[in-house]
Design a protein around this motif. Structure first.
Motif, PDB file in Angstrom:
ATOM      1  N   ASN A 140     -22.923 -41.072  30.748  1.00 13.05           N
ATOM      2  CA  ASN A 140     -22.211 -41.687  29.624  1.00 13.05           C
ATOM      3  C   ASN A 140     -21.296 -40.624  29.030  1.00 13.05           C
ATOM      4  OD1 ASN A 140     -21.392 -43.313  27.525  1.00 13.05           O
ATOM      5  ND2 ASN A 140     -23.329 -43.208  26.401  1.00 13.05           N
ATOM      6  N   VAL A 141     -20.007 -40.679  29.374  1.00  8.49           N
ATOM      7  CA  VAL A 141     -19.047 -39.657  28.982  1.00  8.49           C
ATOM      8  C   VAL A 141     -17.937 -40.296  28.167  1.00  8.49           C
ATOM      9  CG1 VAL A 141     -17.596 -37.746  29.769  1.00  8.49           C
ATOM     10  CG2 VAL A 141     -19.538 -38.477  31.162  1.00  8.49           C
ATOM     11  N   ARG A 142     -17.616 -39.682  27.039  1.00  7.96           N
ATOM     12  CA  ARG A 142     -16.586 -40.237  26.145  1.00  7.96           C
ATOM     13  C   ARG A 142     -15.524 -39.171  25.877  1.00  7.96           C
ATOM     14  NH1 ARG A 142     -19.130 -42.658  20.898  1.00  7.96           N
ATOM     15  NH2 ARG A 142     -19.986 -44.040  22.508  1.00  7.96           N
ATOM     16  N   PRO A 143     -14.251 -39.477  26.134  1.00  6.50           N
ATOM     17  CA  PRO A 143     -13.195 -38.501  25.867  1.00  6.50           C
ATOM     18  C   PRO A 143     -12.773 -38.519  24.402  1.00  6.50           C
ATOM     19  CG  PRO A 143     -12.257 -40.460  26.871  1.00  6.50           C
ATOM     20  CD  PRO A 143     -13.740 -40.688  26.811  1.00  6.50           C
ATOM     21  N   LEU A 144     -12.368 -37.345  23.904  1.00  5.81           N
ATOM     22  CA  LEU A 144     -11.901 -37.210  22.531  1.00  5.81           C
ATOM     23  C   LEU A 144     -10.718 -36.248  22.518  1.00  5.81           C
ATOM     24  CD1 LEU A 144     -12.394 -37.635  19.401  1.00  5.81           C
ATOM     25  CD2 LEU A 144     -13.786 -35.537  19.514  1.00  5.81           C
ATOM     26  N   THR A 145      -9.589 -36.691  22.015  1.00  6.73           N
ATOM     27  CA  THR A 145      -8.417 -35.822  21.918  1.00  6.73           C
ATOM     28  C   THR A 145      -8.564 -34.917  20.704  1.00  6.73           C
ATOM     29  OG1 THR A 145      -7.008 -37.506  22.941  1.00  6.73           O
ATOM     30  CG2 THR A 145      -5.906 -35.747  21.735  1.00  6.73           C
ATOM     31  N   LEU A 146      -8.462 -33.614  20.941  1.00  6.54           N
ATOM     32  CA  LEU A 146      -8.666 -32.636  19.871  1.00  6.54           C
ATOM     33  C   LEU A 146      -7.883 -31.376  20.181  1.00  6.54           C
ATOM     34  CD1 LEU A 146     -10.160 -31.394  17.393  1.00  6.54           C
ATOM     35  CD2 LEU A 146     -12.041 -30.830  18.951  1.00  6.54           C
ATOM     36  N   ASP A 147      -7.005 -31.005  19.246  1.00 10.17           N
ATOM     37  CA  ASP A 147      -6.298 -29.727  19.305  1.00 10.17           C
ATOM     38  C   ASP A 147      -6.799 -28.891  18.142  1.00 10.17           C
ATOM     39  OD1 ASP A 147      -4.616 -27.566  19.255  1.00 10.17           O
ATOM     40  OD2 ASP A 147      -2.752 -28.722  19.174  1.00 10.17           O
ATOM     41  N   LEU A 148      -7.625 -27.893  18.439  1.00 13.86           N
ATOM     42  CA  LEU A 148      -8.240 -27.087  17.389  1.00 13.86           C
ATOM     43  C   LEU A 148      -7.239 -26.182  16.676  1.00 13.86           C
ATOM     44  CD1 LEU A 148     -11.558 -26.380  19.242  1.00 13.86           C
ATOM     45  CD2 LEU A 148     -11.383 -27.467  16.995  1.00 13.86           C
ATOM     46  N   GLY A 149      -6.022 -26.090  17.207  1.00 13.51           N
ATOM     47  CA  GLY A 149      -4.975 -25.328  16.549  1.00 13.51           C
ATOM     48  C   GLY A 149      -4.189 -26.135  15.540  1.00 13.51           C
ATOM     49  N   SER A 150      -4.648 -27.356  15.264  1.00 10.22           N
ATOM     50  CA  SER A 150      -3.948 -28.249  14.340  1.00 10.22           C
ATOM     51  C   SER A 150      -4.940 -28.863  13.365  1.00 10.22           C
ATOM     52  CB  SER A 150      -3.238 -29.368  15.121  1.00 10.22           C
ATOM     53  OG  SER A 150      -2.929 -30.474  14.292  1.00 10.22           O
ATOM     54  N   PHE A 151      -4.782 -28.569  12.081  1.00  8.51           N
ATOM     55  CA  PHE A 151      -5.672 -29.170  11.092  1.00  8.51           C
ATOM     56  C   PHE A 151      -5.610 -30.691  11.155  1.00  8.51           C
ATOM     57  CE2 PHE A 151      -5.327 -25.366   7.898  1.00  8.51           C
ATOM     58  CZ  PHE A 151      -5.974 -24.566   8.812  1.00  8.51           C
ATOM     59  N   ALA A 152      -4.400 -31.230  11.335  1.00  9.38           N
ATOM     60  CA  ALA A 152      -4.246 -32.688  11.381  1.00  9.38           C
ATOM     61  C   ALA A 152      -5.030 -33.284  12.545  1.00  9.38           C
ATOM     62  CB  ALA A 152      -2.763 -33.054  11.483  1.00  9.38           C
ATOM     63  N   TYR A 168     -28.151 -35.562  32.253  1.00  7.26           N
ATOM     64  CA  TYR A 168     -29.329 -35.859  31.431  1.00  7.26           C
ATOM     65  C   TYR A 168     -28.995 -36.422  30.050  1.00  7.26           C
ATOM     66  CZ  TYR A 168     -31.040 -32.519  34.911  1.00  7.26           C
ATOM     67  OH  TYR A 168     -31.327 -31.862  36.092  1.00  7.26           O
ATOM     68  N   ALA A 169     -27.825 -36.085  29.507  1.00  5.46           N
ATOM     69  CA  ALA A 169     -27.504 -36.426  28.119  1.00  5.46           C
ATOM     70  C   ALA A 169     -27.412 -37.935  27.909  1.00  5.46           C
ATOM     71  CB  ALA A 169     -26.196 -35.757  27.708  1.00  5.46           C
ATOM     72  N   GLY A 170     -27.754 -38.357  26.689  1.00  2.28           N
ATOM     73  CA  GLY A 170     -27.564 -39.759  26.344  1.00  2.28           C
ATOM     74  C   GLY A 170     -26.089 -40.091  26.214  1.00  2.28           C
ATOM     75  N   LEU A 171     -25.326 -39.181  25.593  1.00  4.14           N
ATOM     76  CA  LEU A 171     -23.880 -39.316  25.456  1.00  4.14           C
ATOM     77  C   LEU A 171     -23.275 -37.929  25.462  1.00  4.14           C
ATOM     78  CD1 LEU A 171     -21.190 -40.786  24.815  1.00  4.14           C
ATOM     79  CD2 LEU A 171     -21.831 -40.645  22.377  1.00  4.14           C
ATOM     80  N   LEU A 172     -22.271 -37.736  26.306  1.00  2.00           N
ATOM     81  CA  LEU A 172     -21.538 -36.478  26.367  1.00  2.00           C
ATOM     82  C   LEU A 172     -20.108 -36.745  25.921  1.00  2.00           C
ATOM     83  CD1 LEU A 172     -21.519 -33.446  27.285  1.00  2.00           C
ATOM     84  CD2 LEU A 172     -20.664 -34.272  29.486  1.00  2.00           C
ATOM     85  N   ILE A 173     -19.692 -36.095  24.832  1.00  2.00           N
ATOM     86  CA  ILE A 173     -18.328 -36.222  24.315  1.00  2.00           C
ATOM     87  C   ILE A 173     -17.582 -34.963  24.718  1.00  2.00           C
ATOM     88  CG2 ILE A 173     -16.900 -36.545  22.258  1.00  2.00           C
ATOM     89  CD1 ILE A 173     -19.620 -37.491  20.885  1.00  2.00           C
ATOM     90  N   ILE A 174     -16.489 -35.125  25.447  1.00  2.00           N
ATOM     91  CA  ILE A 174     -15.722 -33.969  25.897  1.00  2.00           C
ATOM     92  C   ILE A 174     -14.312 -34.038  25.310  1.00  2.00           C
ATOM     93  CG2 ILE A 174     -17.076 -33.717  28.004  1.00  2.00           C
ATOM     94  CD1 ILE A 174     -14.755 -34.926  29.560  1.00  2.00           C
ATOM     95  N   THR A 175     -13.755 -32.883  25.002  1.00  2.00           N
ATOM     96  CA  THR A 175     -12.473 -32.859  24.304  1.00  2.00           C
ATOM     97  C   THR A 175     -11.427 -32.037  25.042  1.00  2.00           C
ATOM     98  OG1 THR A 175     -12.549 -30.839  22.945  1.00  2.00           O
ATOM     99  CG2 THR A 175     -13.904 -32.706  22.212  1.00  2.00           C
ATOM    100  N   GLY A 176     -10.195 -32.289  24.671  1.00  2.00           N
ATOM    101  CA  GLY A 176      -9.056 -31.534  25.162  1.00  2.00           C
ATOM    102  C   GLY A 176      -7.830 -31.931  24.372  1.00  2.00           C
ATOM    103  N   ARG A 177      -6.787 -31.149  24.519  1.00  2.00           N
ATOM    104  CA  ARG A 177      -5.561 -31.430  23.769  1.00  2.00           C
ATOM    105  C   ARG A 177      -4.742 -32.545  24.392  1.00  2.00           C
ATOM    106  NH1 ARG A 177      -2.499 -26.002  23.723  1.00  2.00           N
ATOM    107  NH2 ARG A 177      -3.489 -25.887  25.767  1.00  2.00           N
ATOM    108  N   ARG A 178      -4.893 -32.708  25.720  1.00  2.00           N
ATOM    109  CA  ARG A 178      -4.053 -33.688  26.428  1.00  2.00           C
ATOM    110  C   ARG A 178      -4.940 -34.770  27.042  1.00  2.00           C
ATOM    111  NH1 ARG A 178      -2.523 -28.542  27.640  1.00  2.00           N
ATOM    112  NH2 ARG A 178      -0.443 -27.889  26.949  1.00  2.00           N
ATOM    113  N   PRO A 179      -4.695 -36.030  26.681  1.00  2.00           N
ATOM    114  CA  PRO A 179      -5.554 -37.117  27.167  1.00  2.00           C
ATOM    115  C   PRO A 179      -5.699 -37.168  28.686  1.00  2.00           C
ATOM    116  CG  PRO A 179      -4.193 -37.904  25.365  1.00  2.00           C
ATOM    117  CD  PRO A 179      -3.716 -36.508  25.678  1.00  2.00           C
TER     118      PRO A 179
END
Length: 317
Positions: free
Chosen positions: A78-90, A49-60
């Motif tokens: 409409n799905v967009r990947p985003l690399t994100l490690d929440l254990g890293s400020f950077a 149903y979403a217009g855009l779904l952004i999903i994250t993970g540490r490994r592409p």
């Protein structure tokens, strides 16, 4: 419009279908969406149903697995990947900059990702890993996205746990972790208590312009098949049997489909609008099982201030 009353057996698909109109056209970002996990259960149900779904993970490559699985079920999603490690400020700063550059608004931010529940490990920023990934990283990510969230009167959903009820905040070791006082279950309970306090403080400090909710998704077996430190920790206390099976005598279990339901209710149920800071279980607000420490505004304020000091930034509105 009337909406159904959900039960512990309600599934993510059922809740998403009930709120299809509310999800339609919205941009949703959900963290921690590996195909075997809880976040994926919620993500795949919302994707329809979403217009855009952004999903994250540490490994592409892991995020791409989830994208492919969702697209296989919902080709038009409409799905967009985003690399994100929440254990890293950077990593958090880099991902937030990417999201802030998106032309789309951000209507819902769901903090679902969590660190392994295992031996004492320091993050790259020298924090205890569970506290870093489950609270400090989400705090910083939300802070950096706050202008975008405010612009769309967004909801923020923080996936906590019923285990927060056993949690205490060890104020002395938040910024200076001490391996000698660490236990993985206590670390988990502390991080999940921090989730509840964060949702309350975020709603209050934003003057309700951001509605934040925390929740208990239920007990879901996401670790026995994969093994790993979380499984070992839970097996050691009997939550999994010596044979590696979920202990049905100790815990009332939900399926992954059932586990993803409350997250969607927290994100979209119009009946809870204006009730930010509340805690949900079984897809509805509840006051049962809440840690008394989570009801003290002074604790939420203190945690907020300490977390600002840890990340080195003031979270203002």
């Amino acid at each position: 419009m009337s909406f159904p009353t959900f039960t512990p057996r309600s599934t993510a698909d059922e809740v998403a279908a009930a709120f299809a109109e509310q999800i339609s056209g919205k941009t949703v970002l959900i963290t921690g969406t590996s195909v075997t996990g809880l976040g994926f259960s919620s993500a795949r149900a919302m994707a329809k149903y979403a217009g855009l779904l952004i999903i994250t993970g540490r490994r592409p490559h892991k995020i791409q697995e989830a994208v492919d699985a969702i697209k296989a079920e919902h080709p038009s999603a409409n799905v967009r990947p985003l690399t994100l490690d929440l254990g890293s400020f950077a990593s958090v700063r880099k991902a937030a900059a990417e999201v802030n550059a998106y032309p789309e608004p951000l209507h819902v931010l769901i903090h679902n990702a969590a660190a392994e529940m295992g031996p004492f490990v320091l993050s790259e920023d020298k924090l205890e890993s569970q506290f870093a990934s489950d609270h400090v990283g989400p705090f910083l990510f939300t802070k950096l996205l706050a202008p975008k969230l405010l612009a769309s009167s967004a909801r923020v959903v923080v996936v906590s746990s019923g285990a927060h009820a056993q949690g205490t905040i060890d104020w002395a070791t938040l910024a200076a972790p001490d391996a000698s006082t660490y236990h993985p279950l206590a670390g988990y309970a502390q991080a999940k208590l921090a989730n509840v306090l964060f949702a309350k403080a975020l709603t209050a400090r934003s003057g309700g312009r951001i509605q934040a909710f925390s929740l208990h998704p239920g007990a879901i077996d996401t670790s026995s098949a994969a093994g790993g430190e979380t499984f070992k920790t839970l097996q050691a206390v009997g939550i999994f049997t010596p044979e590696g099976k979920p202990n049905t005598e100790m815990v009332q279990w939900k399926t992954l489909a059932e586990g993803g339901a409350t997250t969607i209710a927290a994100a979209f149920d119009p009946r809870i609008e204006g009730k930010g800071g509340a805690y949900l279980e079984d897809s509805a607000i509840t006051e049962q099982g809440i840690n008394p420490a989570a009801l003290e505004p002074a604790n939420a304020d203190k945690l907020w201030t300490v977390t600002e000091e840890i990340v080195g930034e003031k979270f203002t509105f």
